[in-house]
Design an enzyme around this catalytic site. Structure first.
Site, short mmCIF file in Angstrom:
data_model
loop_
_atom_site.label_atom_id
_atom_site.label_comp_id
_atom_site.label_asym_id
_atom_site.label_seq_id
_atom_site.Cartn_x
_atom_site.Cartn_y
_atom_site.Cartn_z
N GLU A 28 0.87 -1.06 0.12
CA GLU A 28 -0.13 -0.05 -0.02
C GLU A 28 0.85 1.27 -0.16
O GLU A 28 1.73 1.34 0.74
CB GLU A 28 -0.93 0.04 1.19
CG GLU A 28 -1.90 1.26 1.18
CD GLU A 28 -2.84 1.53 2.52
OE1 GLU A 28 -3.45 2.36 2.34
OE2 GLU A 28 -2.46 0.62 3.27
N GLU A 53 4.92 5.26 3.20
CA GLU A 53 4.24 6.59 3.53
C GLU A 53 5.34 7.75 3.86
O GLU A 53 6.39 7.31 4.70
CB GLU A 53 3.25 6.48 4.81
CG GLU A 53 3.01 7.80 5.48
CD GLU A 53 1.79 8.68 4.39
OE1 GLU A 53 2.52 9.84 4.05
OE2 GLU A 53 1.21 8.22 3.97
N ASP A 103 -1.65 12.16 -3.92
CA ASP A 103 -1.33 13.59 -4.20
C ASP A 103 -1.53 13.85 -5.69
O ASP A 103 -0.79 13.32 -6.36
CB ASP A 103 -0.24 14.16 -3.75
CG ASP A 103 -0.08 15.64 -3.81
OD1 ASP A 103 -0.65 16.44 -4.59
OD2 ASP A 103 0.73 16.23 -2.88
N LYS A 107 -1.13 21.41 -10.54
CA LYS A 107 -0.55 22.34 -11.28
C LYS A 107 0.28 21.67 -12.15
O LYS A 107 1.13 20.69 -11.83
CB LYS A 107 0.31 23.30 -10.34
CG LYS A 107 -0.61 24.22 -9.50
CD LYS A 107 0.44 25.07 -8.59
CE LYS A 107 -0.64 26.01 -7.97
NZ LYS A 107 0.43 26.89 -7.10
N ASP A 139 -10.20 10.97 -5.96
CA ASP A 139 -11.40 12.00 -6.35
C ASP A 139 -11.11 12.97 -7.25
O ASP A 139 -11.97 13.93 -7.46
CB ASP A 139 -11.62 12.73 -4.80
CG ASP A 139 -10.40 13.61 -4.25
OD1 ASP A 139 -9.38 13.23 -4.59
OD2 ASP A 139 -10.78 14.86 -4.22
#
Length: 311
Positions: A28, A53, A103, A107, A139
């Site tokens: 993950e 992470e 993330d 831009k 999303d």
């Protein structure tokens, strides 16, 4: 539970040795506070789950969650997902990879920082087992389109689109965004071929150091001095004087790996020692070797002379 690459006997590690048992290996990337990781570990107790992470605070929260819930089939790594994929996962060794809400770097000028680029998919094809898959939930519709285009460019994956499984929407931010009425997107990238390019793990080096003759200066002018790497850079951030020399806070940025470490300059019986301080457990890479070489050059500019180099 915490994976420190410098302390592993080899890269990539043997998954059975890392987890203390056999089992399908699942990665993950970006586990956040670990609530989805914990759910996954309990839903599939036969899986061995490796999480990556970048946030130290998130790592600490996830570690506490695993301890509190008595979860034993999880290992956690603080660092970039691409580094974990390349260096902690064996070739053809992964059953699945989960990427929840990466993330999107919206831009245009920042899109090179996105995870799911063509180069990542090519590496992924060498680490997934035949028929293994990456599951993406996001999303951000534009990022989904970007990932689909990048994967398609490799010709190595079959892609299926559909609604995200409900379990993928139980993370902290997903719950918040769900309450705001946001839309969610889901894609499954299944390996159908393997990139022929070799993707070896990072090479590890012995502890770098040098021995010099001469007198130590009263100060070391190192603040914010930079030595470019290809890719990346060595940044000498600041020096702190100690009784017998200096400590130097240093950042080494390499491909998919950023390390903050201590270099050391001190008097010894044989002269002046300069090298990597025995602090923490940095991974001794080519960039770390070059950081020591950069420090030695600065000392030579101060009038010292290197008589022995090991880097």
């Amino acid at each position: 539970m915490l994976v420190r690459p410098a302390l592993l006997p080899s890269l990539p590690p043997d998954p059975q040795a890392l987890f203390g048992r056999p089992g399908p290996l699942v990665l993950e990337i970006g586990f956040g506070d670990g609530r989805f990781t914990a759910w996954l570990a309990k839903a599939h107790p036969e899986w061995n789950l490796l999480g990556a992470e970048v946030s130290a605070a998130s790592l600490a929260r996830a570690w506490r969650r695993m301890k509190q819930e008595g979860i034993r089939n999880v290992r956690l790594y603080q660092g970039e997902g691409a580094f974990a994929l390349r260096n902690l996962c064996p070739e053809d060794g992964l059953l699945r990879v989960y990427v929840n809400f990466p993330d999107p770097w919206p831009k245009k000028k920042h899109q090179e920082n996105r995870l799911l680029k063509e180069a990542f998919f090519r590496l992924l094809s060498t680490r997934l087992a035949p028929g293994g898959s990456l599951l993406l939930t996001t999303d951000h519709e534009e990022y989904l389109g970007f990932a689909l285009e990048e994967a398609e460019g490799t010709g190595l994956f079959r892609v299926e689109l559909g609604p995200p499984p409900e379990a993928h929407l139980q993370t902290k931010y997903a719950l918040k965004w769900k309450a705001e009425g946001r839309r969610f997107f889901h894609a499954v990238f299944t390996r159908i071929a393997k990139d022929p390019t070799p993707f070896p793990p990072v090479r590890r080096y012995p502890m770098p150091h040098a021995l010099l003759t001469g007198e130590l200066p009263e100060t070391l002018p190192v603040a914010k001095r930079i030595r470019p790497l290809d890719p990346g850079a060595v940044v000498l951030l600041e020096a702190a004087k100690k009784a017998d020399g200096f400590y130097l806070l240093t950042r080494v940025e390499e491909e998919d790996l950023v390390q903050d470490l201590l270099l050391e300059v001190r008097k010894s019986q044989k002269g002046v020692y300069a090298g990597l301080a025995r602090f923490g457990a940095p991974l001794v890479t080519e960039g770390v070797q070059k950081a020591v070489g950069f420090l030695v050059e600065i000392l030579e500019d101060q009038g010292l002379k290197a008589v022995q180099r090991s880097y």
